[in-house]
Design a protein around this motif. Structure first.
Motif, mmCIF file in Angstrom:
data_model
loop_
_atom_site.group_PDB
_atom_site.id
_atom_site.type_symbol
_atom_site.label_atom_id
_atom_site.label_comp_id
_atom_site.label_asym_id
_atom_site.label_seq_id
_atom_site.Cartn_x
_atom_site.Cartn_y
_atom_site.Cartn_z
ATOM 1 N N THR A 130 0.827 -1.213 0.000
ATOM 2 C CA THR A 130 0.000 0.000 0.000
ATOM 3 C C THR A 130 0.858 1.257 0.000
ATOM 4 O O THR A 130 0.593 2.200 -0.747
ATOM 5 C CB THR A 130 -0.947 0.003 1.219
ATOM 6 O OG1 THR A 130 -1.704 -1.209 1.204
ATOM 7 C CG2 THR A 130 -1.872 1.192 1.201
ATOM 8 N N ALA A 131 1.890 1.271 0.829
ATOM 9 C CA ALA A 131 2.768 2.447 0.901
ATOM 10 C C ALA A 131 3.532 2.632 -0.403
ATOM 11 O O ALA A 131 3.604 3.745 -0.937
ATOM 12 C CB ALA A 131 3.732 2.311 2.073
ATOM 13 N N ALA A 132 4.118 1.553 -0.930
ATOM 14 C CA ALA A 132 4.887 1.642 -2.177
ATOM 15 C C ALA A 132 3.996 2.083 -3.331
ATOM 16 O O ALA A 132 4.380 2.923 -4.148
ATOM 17 C CB ALA A 132 5.544 0.301 -2.489
ATOM 18 N N THR A 133 2.793 1.540 -3.383
ATOM 19 C CA THR A 133 1.852 1.890 -4.444
ATOM 20 C C THR A 133 1.408 3.347 -4.330
ATOM 21 O O THR A 133 1.333 4.058 -5.329
ATOM 22 C CB THR A 133 0.626 0.958 -4.386
ATOM 23 O OG1 THR A 133 1.071 -0.381 -4.585
ATOM 24 C CG2 THR A 133 -0.392 1.300 -5.440
ATOM 25 N N GLY A 134 1.140 3.798 -3.117
ATOM 26 C CA GLY A 134 0.732 5.189 -2.913
ATOM 27 C C GLY A 134 1.804 6.172 -3.352
ATOM 28 O O GLY A 134 1.509 7.182 -3.997
ATOM 29 N N VAL A 135 3.043 5.870 -3.026
ATOM 30 C CA VAL A 135 4.158 6.737 -3.427
ATOM 31 C C VAL A 135 4.300 6.727 -4.944
ATOM 32 O O VAL A 135 4.461 7.777 -5.577
ATOM 33 C CB VAL A 135 5.473 6.297 -2.741
ATOM 34 C CG1 VAL A 135 6.666 6.996 -3.345
ATOM 35 C CG2 VAL A 135 5.395 6.573 -1.241
ATOM 36 N N ALA A 136 4.241 5.544 -5.542
ATOM 37 C CA ALA A 136 4.385 5.440 -6.998
ATOM 38 C C ALA A 136 3.254 6.173 -7.717
ATOM 39 O O ALA A 136 3.491 6.844 -8.730
ATOM 40 C CB ALA A 136 4.439 3.980 -7.420
ATOM 41 N N GLU A 137 2.048 6.058 -7.208
ATOM 42 C CA GLU A 137 0.924 6.773 -7.819
ATOM 43 C C GLU A 137 1.106 8.280 -7.716
ATOM 44 O O GLU A 137 0.812 9.013 -8.660
ATOM 45 C CB GLU A 137 -0.391 6.351 -7.161
ATOM 46 C CG GLU A 137 -0.828 4.973 -7.573
ATOM 47 C CD GLU A 137 -2.051 4.467 -6.811
ATOM 48 O OE1 GLU A 137 -2.450 5.117 -5.807
ATOM 49 O OE2 GLU A 137 -2.586 3.424 -7.210
ATOM 50 N N ALA A 138 1.621 8.739 -6.580
ATOM 51 C CA ALA A 138 1.881 10.174 -6.414
ATOM 52 C C ALA A 138 2.928 10.642 -7.420
ATOM 53 O O ALA A 138 2.775 11.692 -8.052
ATOM 54 C CB ALA A 138 2.343 10.462 -4.991
ATOM 55 N N ILE A 139 3.983 9.857 -7.588
ATOM 56 C CA ILE A 139 5.044 10.224 -8.532
ATOM 57 C C ILE A 139 4.533 10.142 -9.968
ATOM 58 O O ILE A 139 4.850 10.996 -10.794
ATOM 59 C CB ILE A 139 6.289 9.352 -8.301
ATOM 60 C CG1 ILE A 139 6.952 9.772 -6.986
ATOM 61 C CG2 ILE A 139 7.258 9.455 -9.476
ATOM 62 C CD1 ILE A 139 8.118 8.924 -6.564
ATOM 63 N N LEU A 140 3.737 9.147 -10.260
ATOM 64 C CA LEU A 140 3.168 9.023 -11.600
ATOM 65 C C LEU A 140 2.273 10.218 -11.917
ATOM 66 O O LEU A 140 2.341 10.782 -13.016
ATOM 67 C CB LEU A 140 2.383 7.718 -11.700
ATOM 68 C CG LEU A 140 2.087 7.210 -13.097
ATOM 69 C CD1 LEU A 140 3.376 6.946 -13.867
ATOM 70 C CD2 LEU A 140 1.278 5.940 -13.024
ATOM 71 N N ASP A 141 1.449 10.644 -10.952
ATOM 72 C CA ASP A 141 0.615 11.839 -11.145
ATOM 73 C C ASP A 141 1.469 13.084 -11.330
ATOM 74 O O ASP A 141 1.161 13.945 -12.153
ATOM 75 C CB ASP A 141 -0.323 12.047 -9.949
ATOM 76 C CG ASP A 141 -1.438 11.024 -9.881
ATOM 77 O OD1 ASP A 141 -1.669 10.301 -10.872
ATOM 78 O OD2 ASP A 141 -2.066 10.924 -8.800
ATOM 79 N N PHE A 142 2.545 13.177 -10.548
ATOM 80 C CA PHE A 142 3.432 14.337 -10.583
ATOM 81 C C PHE A 142 4.179 14.436 -11.913
ATOM 82 O O PHE A 142 4.481 15.533 -12.382
ATOM 83 C CB PHE A 142 4.434 14.232 -9.428
ATOM 84 C CG PHE A 142 5.356 15.407 -9.284
ATOM 85 C CD1 PHE A 142 4.926 16.581 -8.689
ATOM 86 C CD2 PHE A 142 6.664 15.337 -9.726
ATOM 87 C CE1 PHE A 142 5.782 17.661 -8.540
ATOM 88 C CE2 PHE A 142 7.529 16.409 -9.576
ATOM 89 C CZ PHE A 142 7.089 17.581 -8.987
ATOM 90 N N THR A 143 4.470 13.294 -12.522
ATOM 91 C CA THR A 143 5.270 13.288 -13.752
ATOM 92 C C THR A 143 4.400 13.013 -14.978
ATOM 93 O O THR A 143 3.941 13.935 -15.627
ATOM 94 C CB THR A 143 6.413 12.261 -13.651
ATOM 95 O OG1 THR A 143 5.864 10.967 -13.377
ATOM 96 C CG2 THR A 143 7.406 12.648 -12.565
ATOM 97 N N LEU A 144 4.173 11.761 -15.262
ATOM 98 C CA LEU A 144 3.458 11.396 -16.488
ATOM 99 C C LEU A 144 2.012 11.858 -16.481
ATOM 100 O O LEU A 144 1.428 12.093 -17.542
ATOM 101 C CB LEU A 144 3.534 9.888 -16.711
ATOM 102 C CG LEU A 144 4.945 9.332 -16.931
ATOM 103 C CD1 LEU A 144 4.902 7.821 -17.102
ATOM 104 C CD2 LEU A 144 5.625 9.987 -18.108
ATOM 105 N N GLY A 145 1.442 12.022 -15.298
ATOM 106 C CA GLY A 145 0.084 12.548 -15.202
ATOM 107 C C GLY A 145 -0.023 13.964 -15.747
ATOM 108 O O GLY A 145 -1.095 14.407 -16.160
ATOM 109 N N ARG A 146 1.087 14.674 -15.748
ATOM 110 C CA ARG A 146 1.136 16.037 -16.299
ATOM 111 C C ARG A 146 1.825 16.054 -17.663
ATOM 112 O O ARG A 146 2.244 17.103 -18.141
ATOM 113 C CB ARG A 146 1.885 16.973 -15.352
ATOM 114 C CG ARG A 146 1.242 17.112 -14.005
ATOM 115 C CD ARG A 146 1.943 18.148 -13.142
ATOM 116 N NE ARG A 146 3.315 17.799 -12.845
ATOM 117 C CZ ARG A 146 4.330 18.679 -12.832
ATOM 118 N NH1 ARG A 146 4.121 19.938 -13.107
ATOM 119 N NH2 ARG A 146 5.540 18.293 -12.540
#
Length: 123
Positions: free
Chosen positions: A43-59
């Motif tokens: 859960t923690a690893a996935t949450g961090v990865a999702e945040a980074i994905l939103d921060f980068t490729l999400g934009r």
């Protein structure tokens, strides 16, 4: 500092979306990389990865700074190792080298660099 509360990483990262400072971005992605790699929690690893994905490729953005890219990639890879499936088919090709980012345009001409590198003009 965020290790006991990795759920706070995403809102923290979100506050710096438009910061425009490579150093701050690098440090924030380094924190995410450390959190994702040190945790035993999917859960923690996935949450961090999702945040980074939103921060980068999400934009539609991937960092030009090689350390920032590496931190982002390693955090995403850590979540993938935990079994995370983000639903992006070509994620591996987008976050692994070779990258398609453009080189930063030179700020000084060769003549300006030579002038700065020359001996001082003492009189």
């Amino acid at each position: 500092m965020l290790e006991p509360a990795p759920h706070l990483y995403k809102p923290t990262l979100h506050h710096f979306v438009d910061i425009g400072d490579d150093y701050i971005e690098e440090r924030l992605l380094a924190v995410g990389c450390g959190l994702a790699q040190r945790t035993l929690s999917k859960t923690a690893a996935t949450g961090v990865a999702e945040a980074i994905l939103d921060f980068t490729l999400g934009r539609k953005y991937w960092p030009q700074n090689y350390l920032s890219r590496d931190y982002a990639r390693r955090a995403i890879d850590a979540a993938l190792e935990h079994g995370w499936q983000p639903g992006i088919k070509d994620l591996a090709t987008r976050v692994h080298p070779p990258y398609a980012s453009d080189w930063i345009a030179p700020q000084l001409s060769q003549a300006e660099i030579k002038e700065l590198a020359g001996p001082p003009d003492y009189r």
